[in-house]
Design a protein around this motif. Structure first.
Motif, PDB file in Angstrom:
ATOM      1  N   MET A  83      51.268  63.027 -48.257  1.00 40.35           N
ATOM      2  CA  MET A  83      51.252  64.427 -47.601  1.00 40.35           C
ATOM      3  C   MET A  83      50.200  65.139 -48.164  1.00 40.35           C
ATOM      4  N   ASN A  84      49.234  65.477 -47.351  1.00 40.06           N
ATOM      5  CA  ASN A  84      48.042  66.434 -47.649  1.00 40.06           C
ATOM      6  C   ASN A  84      48.002  67.537 -46.645  1.00 40.06           C
ATOM      7  N   SER A  85      47.050  68.463 -47.248  1.00 37.68           N
ATOM      8  CA  SER A  85      46.971  69.727 -46.701  1.00 37.68           C
ATOM      9  C   SER A  85      48.366  70.571 -46.320  1.00 37.68           C
ATOM     10  N   LEU A  86      49.290  70.398 -47.270  1.00 31.74           N
ATOM     11  CA  LEU A  86      50.600  71.080 -47.252  1.00 31.74           C
ATOM     12  C   LEU A  86      50.529  72.494 -47.009  1.00 31.74           C
ATOM     13  N   LYS A  87      51.554  72.730 -45.968  1.00 31.05           N
ATOM     14  CA  LYS A  87      51.786  74.069 -45.469  1.00 31.05           C
ATOM     15  C   LYS A  87      52.964  74.742 -46.103  1.00 31.05           C
ATOM     16  N   PRO A  88      53.343  76.007 -45.948  1.00 29.03           N
ATOM     17  CA  PRO A  88      54.715  76.620 -46.771  1.00 29.03           C
ATOM     18  C   PRO A  88      55.616  76.001 -45.657  1.00 29.03           C
ATOM     19  N   GLU A  89      55.523  75.690 -44.592  1.00 28.10           N
ATOM     20  CA  GLU A  89      56.613  75.494 -43.434  1.00 28.10           C
ATOM     21  C   GLU A  89      56.848  73.955 -43.592  1.00 28.10           C
ATOM     22  N   ASP A  90      55.940  73.129 -44.538  1.00 24.13           N
ATOM     23  CA  ASP A  90      56.569  71.726 -44.955  1.00 24.13           C
ATOM     24  C   ASP A  90      57.626  71.723 -45.895  1.00 24.13           C
ATOM     25  N   THR A  91      58.010  73.004 -46.603  1.00 23.87           N
ATOM     26  CA  THR A  91      59.052  73.051 -47.346  1.00 23.87           C
ATOM     27  C   THR A  91      60.543  72.654 -46.927  1.00 23.87           C
ATOM     28  N   ALA A  92      60.988  71.747 -47.408  1.00 23.97           N
ATOM     29  CA  ALA A  92      62.020  71.000 -47.311  1.00 23.97           C
ATOM     30  C   ALA A  92      62.445  70.009 -48.340  1.00 23.97           C
ATOM     31  N   VAL A  93      63.873  69.574 -48.268  1.00 24.00           N
ATOM     32  CA  VAL A  93      64.429  68.210 -48.878  1.00 24.00           C
ATOM     33  C   VAL A  93      63.865  67.155 -47.982  1.00 24.00           C
ATOM     34  N   TYR A  94      63.384  66.181 -48.473  1.00 18.29           N
ATOM     35  CA  TYR A  94      62.655  65.019 -47.788  1.00 18.29           C
ATOM     36  C   TYR A  94      63.686  63.798 -48.042  1.00 18.29           C
ATOM     37  N   TYR A  95      63.996  63.088 -47.097  1.00 19.20           N
ATOM     38  CA  TYR A  95      64.929  61.862 -47.092  1.00 19.20           C
ATOM     39  C   TYR A  95      64.175  60.572 -46.533  1.00 19.20           C
ATOM     40  N   CYS A  96      64.440  59.699 -46.950  1.00 16.09           N
ATOM     41  CA  CYS A  96      64.320  58.279 -46.050  1.00 16.09           C
ATOM     42  C   CYS A  96      65.627  57.537 -45.903  1.00 16.09           C
ATOM     43  N   ALA A  97      65.385  56.648 -44.832  1.00 19.41           N
ATOM     44  CA  ALA A  97      66.453  56.146 -44.327  1.00 19.41           C
ATOM     45  C   ALA A  97      66.021  54.876 -43.712  1.00 19.41           C
ATOM     46  N   ALA A  98      67.067  53.820 -43.365  1.00 20.60           N
ATOM     47  CA  ALA A  98      66.593  52.549 -42.861  1.00 20.60           C
ATOM     48  C   ALA A  98      67.442  52.180 -41.623  1.00 20.60           C
ATOM     49  N   SER A  99      66.554  51.662 -40.680  1.00 23.73           N
ATOM     50  CA  SER A  99      67.212  51.193 -39.666  1.00 23.73           C
ATOM     51  C   SER A  99      66.505  49.858 -39.110  1.00 23.73           C
ATOM     52  N   LEU A 100      66.778  49.190 -37.884  1.00 16.73           N
ATOM     53  CA  LEU A 100      66.242  48.064 -37.528  1.00 16.73           C
ATOM     54  C   LEU A 100      64.552  48.123 -37.077  1.00 16.73           C
ATOM     55  N   THR A 101      64.745  49.290 -36.277  1.00 17.29           N
ATOM     56  CA  THR A 101      63.419  49.755 -35.762  1.00 17.29           C
ATOM     57  C   THR A 101      63.126  51.233 -35.688  1.00 17.29           C
ATOM     58  N   CYS A 102      62.012  51.732 -35.705  1.00 15.54           N
ATOM     59  CA  CYS A 102      61.728  53.076 -35.657  1.00 15.54           C
ATOM     60  C   CYS A 102      62.369  53.641 -34.519  1.00 15.54           C
ATOM     61  N   LEU A 103      62.449  52.751 -33.253  1.00 20.56           N
ATOM     62  CA  LEU A 103      62.827  53.564 -32.097  1.00 20.56           C
ATOM     63  C   LEU A 103      64.460  53.913 -31.918  1.00 20.56           C
ATOM     64  N   ASP A 104      65.040  53.265 -32.996  1.00 19.00           N
ATOM     65  CA  ASP A 104      66.470  53.695 -32.923  1.00 19.00           C
ATOM     66  C   ASP A 104      66.806  55.125 -33.190  1.00 19.00           C
ATOM     67  N   PRO A 105      67.940  55.482 -32.668  1.00 22.01           N
ATOM     68  CA  PRO A 105      68.287  56.923 -32.681  1.00 22.01           C
ATOM     69  C   PRO A 105      68.699  57.425 -34.190  1.00 22.01           C
ATOM     70  N   VAL A 106      68.409  58.525 -34.461  1.00 21.40           N
ATOM     71  CA  VAL A 106      68.771  58.882 -35.946  1.00 21.40           C
ATOM     72  C   VAL A 106      70.130  58.502 -36.431  1.00 21.40           C
ATOM     73  N   ASP A 107      71.001  58.583 -35.546  1.00 28.85           N
ATOM     74  CA  ASP A 107      72.279  58.170 -36.179  1.00 28.85           C
ATOM     75  C   ASP A 107      72.423  56.490 -36.550  1.00 28.85           C
ATOM     76  N   ASP A 108      71.649  55.770 -36.018  1.00 26.75           N
ATOM     77  CA  ASP A 108      71.481  54.540 -36.461  1.00 26.75           C
ATOM     78  C   ASP A 108      70.927  54.310 -37.822  1.00 26.75           C
ATOM     79  N   PHE A 109      70.161  55.398 -38.393  1.00 31.61           N
ATOM     80  CA  PHE A 109      69.735  54.993 -40.046  1.00 31.61           C
ATOM     81  C   PHE A 109      70.751  55.398 -40.796  1.00 31.61           C
TER      82      PHE A 109
END
Length: 122
Positions: A83-109
């Protein structure tokens, strides 16, 4: 059992950089696509980026395009979010999650990690 653990968050000034890591265990690293998500206080969770199983395909939210880069090292079972050129609006808790493909809906992660806090502030 599939497990993901995020790390690398912290406090950074606007314009600064951080690299988040998502370490995977319990599965063959190239079996899943890995997505990065974030949630700021009072806001809904949003997708930030995703990388395919091979690493050959990536996508980004419009808000981070050109500033964030996702990559993976399958030999190390780890996915990174630079993450470069970070902005105040990038402030958050960041999570990673797994699914079979990136096209899957969020609920499948699944296998959501515990998250890592990123705070961008002067």
């Amino acid at each position: 059992q599939l497990q993901l653990v995020e790390s690398g968050g912290g406090l950074v000034q606007p314009g600064g950089s951080l690299r988040l890591s998502c370490a995977a265990s319990g599965f063959t690293s190239d079996y899943y696509a890995i997505g990065w998500f974030r949630q700021a206080p009072g806001k809904e969770r949003e997708g930030v980026s995703c990388i395919s199983r091979s690493g050959g395909s990536t996508n980004y939210a419009d808000s981070v395009k050109g500033r964030f880069t996702v990559s993976r090292d399958n030999a190390k079972n780890t996915v990174y979010l630079q993450m470069n050129s970070l902005k105040p609006e990038d402030t958050a808790v960041y999570y990673c999650a797994a699914s079979l493909t990136c096209l899957d809906p969020v609920d499948d992660f699944g296998a959501w990690g515990q998250g890592t806090q990123v705070t961008v502030s002067s």
